[in-house]
Design a protein around this motif. Structure first.
Motif, PDB file in Angstrom:
ATOM      1  N   GLU A 154     -40.659 -22.438 -45.628  1.00 24.75           N
ATOM      2  CA  GLU A 154     -41.332 -24.313 -45.927  1.00 24.75           C
ATOM      3  C   GLU A 154     -42.166 -24.332 -44.674  1.00 24.75           C
ATOM      4  O   GLU A 154     -43.460 -25.409 -44.718  1.00 24.75           O
ATOM      5  N   ALA A 155     -41.588 -24.260 -43.331  1.00 23.15           N
ATOM      6  CA  ALA A 155     -42.613 -24.289 -42.211  1.00 23.15           C
ATOM      7  C   ALA A 155     -43.702 -23.767 -42.353  1.00 23.15           C
ATOM      8  O   ALA A 155     -44.985 -24.309 -42.144  1.00 23.15           O
ATOM      9  N   ALA A 162     -47.668 -25.428 -42.680  1.00 23.33           N
ATOM     10  CA  ALA A 162     -48.629 -24.769 -42.038  1.00 23.33           C
ATOM     11  C   ALA A 162     -49.830 -24.563 -43.340  1.00 23.33           C
ATOM     12  O   ALA A 162     -50.861 -25.242 -42.099  1.00 23.33           O
ATOM     13  N   VAL A 163     -49.691 -24.315 -43.693  1.00 19.40           N
ATOM     14  CA  VAL A 163     -51.224 -23.996 -45.001  1.00 19.40           C
ATOM     15  C   VAL A 163     -51.984 -24.730 -45.203  1.00 19.40           C
ATOM     16  O   VAL A 163     -53.317 -24.920 -44.828  1.00 19.40           O
ATOM     17  N   LEU A 214     -46.351 -15.954 -44.755  1.00 17.95           N
ATOM     18  CA  LEU A 214     -46.047 -16.481 -46.445  1.00 17.95           C
ATOM     19  C   LEU A 214     -46.379 -15.492 -47.116  1.00 17.95           C
ATOM     20  O   LEU A 214     -45.772 -15.514 -48.666  1.00 17.95           O
ATOM     21  N   GLY A 215     -47.095 -14.747 -46.507  1.00 16.76           N
ATOM     22  CA  GLY A 215     -47.252 -13.236 -47.276  1.00 16.76           C
ATOM     23  C   GLY A 215     -47.966 -13.593 -48.147  1.00 16.76           C
ATOM     24  O   GLY A 215     -48.691 -13.000 -49.394  1.00 16.76           O
ATOM     25  N   VAL A 216     -49.373 -14.687 -47.605  1.00 16.76           N
ATOM     26  CA  VAL A 216     -50.678 -14.211 -49.158  1.00 16.76           C
ATOM     27  C   VAL A 216     -52.289 -14.613 -47.638  1.00 16.76           C
ATOM     28  O   VAL A 216     -51.892 -14.680 -46.519  1.00 16.76           O
ATOM     29  N   SER A 217     -53.088 -14.034 -48.296  1.00 16.56           N
ATOM     30  CA  SER A 217     -54.082 -14.454 -47.710  1.00 16.56           C
ATOM     31  C   SER A 217     -55.278 -15.485 -47.293  1.00 16.56           C
ATOM     32  O   SER A 217     -54.326 -16.030 -48.485  1.00 16.56           O
ATOM     33  N   GLU A 218     -55.843 -15.365 -46.604  1.00 21.92           N
ATOM     34  CA  GLU A 218     -56.223 -17.339 -45.968  1.00 21.92           C
ATOM     35  C   GLU A 218     -57.749 -17.021 -47.388  1.00 21.92           C
ATOM     36  O   GLU A 218     -58.261 -18.461 -47.828  1.00 21.92           O
ATOM     37  N   GLY A 219     -57.930 -16.397 -48.995  1.00 18.77           N
ATOM     38  CA  GLY A 219     -58.793 -15.946 -49.112  1.00 18.77           C
ATOM     39  C   GLY A 219     -57.733 -17.043 -50.612  1.00 18.77           C
ATOM     40  O   GLY A 219     -58.811 -16.846 -51.614  1.00 18.77           O
ATOM     41  N   ALA A 220     -56.514 -17.176 -50.635  1.00 23.61           N
ATOM     42  CA  ALA A 220     -55.787 -17.095 -51.672  1.00 23.61           C
ATOM     43  C   ALA A 220     -55.747 -18.973 -52.284  1.00 23.61           C
ATOM     44  O   ALA A 220     -56.352 -19.320 -51.529  1.00 23.61           O
ATOM     45  N   THR A 221     -55.133 -18.489 -53.485  1.00 19.82           N
ATOM     46  CA  THR A 221     -55.632 -19.731 -54.532  1.00 19.82           C
ATOM     47  C   THR A 221     -54.680 -20.603 -53.937  1.00 19.82           C
ATOM     48  O   THR A 221     -53.376 -20.157 -53.480  1.00 19.82           O
ATOM     49  N   PHE A 222     -54.432 -22.043 -53.779  1.00 16.25           N
ATOM     50  CA  PHE A 222     -53.521 -22.888 -54.477  1.00 16.25           C
ATOM     51  C   PHE A 222     -52.933 -22.925 -55.279  1.00 16.25           C
ATOM     52  O   PHE A 222     -51.755 -22.782 -54.819  1.00 16.25           O
ATOM     53  N   GLU A 223     -52.807 -22.101 -56.031  1.00 14.03           N
ATOM     54  CA  GLU A 223     -52.004 -21.855 -57.327  1.00 14.03           C
ATOM     55  C   GLU A 223     -51.053 -19.820 -56.079  1.00 14.03           C
ATOM     56  O   GLU A 223     -50.269 -20.568 -56.826  1.00 14.03           O
TER      57      GLU A 223
END
Length: 205
Positions: free
Chosen positions: A43-44, A48-49, A10-19
């Motif tokens: 979408e997949a 998964a996230v 998805l291109g985000v870090s595991e610490g990313a916020t929901f926003e």
């Protein structure tokens, strides 16, 4: 090389916020709007996230904003909606057919079975005409006994007579070339009409 995690896809870090996760998803969907395969991958990864976040929430490790809707939270909603539709359909069907006790269908069945036997044994025109008159009159009686509305009873009674005649004619036309020894058209049409009138008289409310 190890397979990418949903966060990496998805291109985000595991610490990313929901926003941040939602904003990234929206941006990628707009970017890949003309590429269905990549849209499906986004979408997949997003689902998964969210699944991982849900697991963490259930374990009490993170808090989830009220606006977030998880995939498995939608399932009970769908089930509830489906159950509601089924329930409403059942209520409509029940209101259409009404509450029926044993005699509400057994007594008409006896009458129409007797008429069917009569026509089968004596298929002469005069006998068939008399049986049809008795069958229609019986339907009117059984319907009026339940509804106390002569107009509606007459409409359904004569409508059943016409509908049974048409249905019987079609049935005889289709079956005569398939079933050897099929009774005459008069008998088949009469039996079909009696069956239709029995159904209307017994179950229609």
């Amino acid at each position: 090389m190890s397979e990418q995690s949903p966060y990496e896809k998805l291109g985000v870090s595991e610490g990313a916020t929901f926003e941040e996760i939602q904003a990234t998803r929206t941006r990628l969907l707009e970017e890949y709007a003309d590429e269905p395969q990549k849209v499906a991958q986004v979408e997949a990864a997003y689902d998964a996230v969210l699944m991982q976040r849900l697991k963490l929430r259930q374990e009490g490790k993170i808090a989830v904003p009220d606006g977030i809707r998880f995939a498995e939270q939608a399932s009970p909603s769908v089930q509830q909606k489906t159950a509601s539709v089924v329930k409403e359909s059942g209520q409509w069907f029940q209101s259409l057919l009404g509450q029926t006790d044993r005699w509400s269908w057994a007594l008409p069945a006896i009458v129409y079975l007797a008429l069917g036997t009569w026509v089968g044994l004596m298929p002469q025109p005069q006998g068939v005409q008399l049986a049809m008159m008795v069958a229609t009159g019986s339907a009117l009686y059984f319907l009026y006994r339940k509804e106390k509305r002569i107009g509606r009873s007459a409409l359904w009674g004569f409508g059943g007579l016409i509908g049974g005649f048409v249905l019987g004619t079609v049935a005889y036309t289709l079956l005569k070339a398939v079933i050897p020894g099929l009774p005459s058209d008069t008998i088949v049409i009469s039996w079909t009409t009696f069956l239709v009138l029995w159904g209307i008289a017994s179950f229609l409310k």
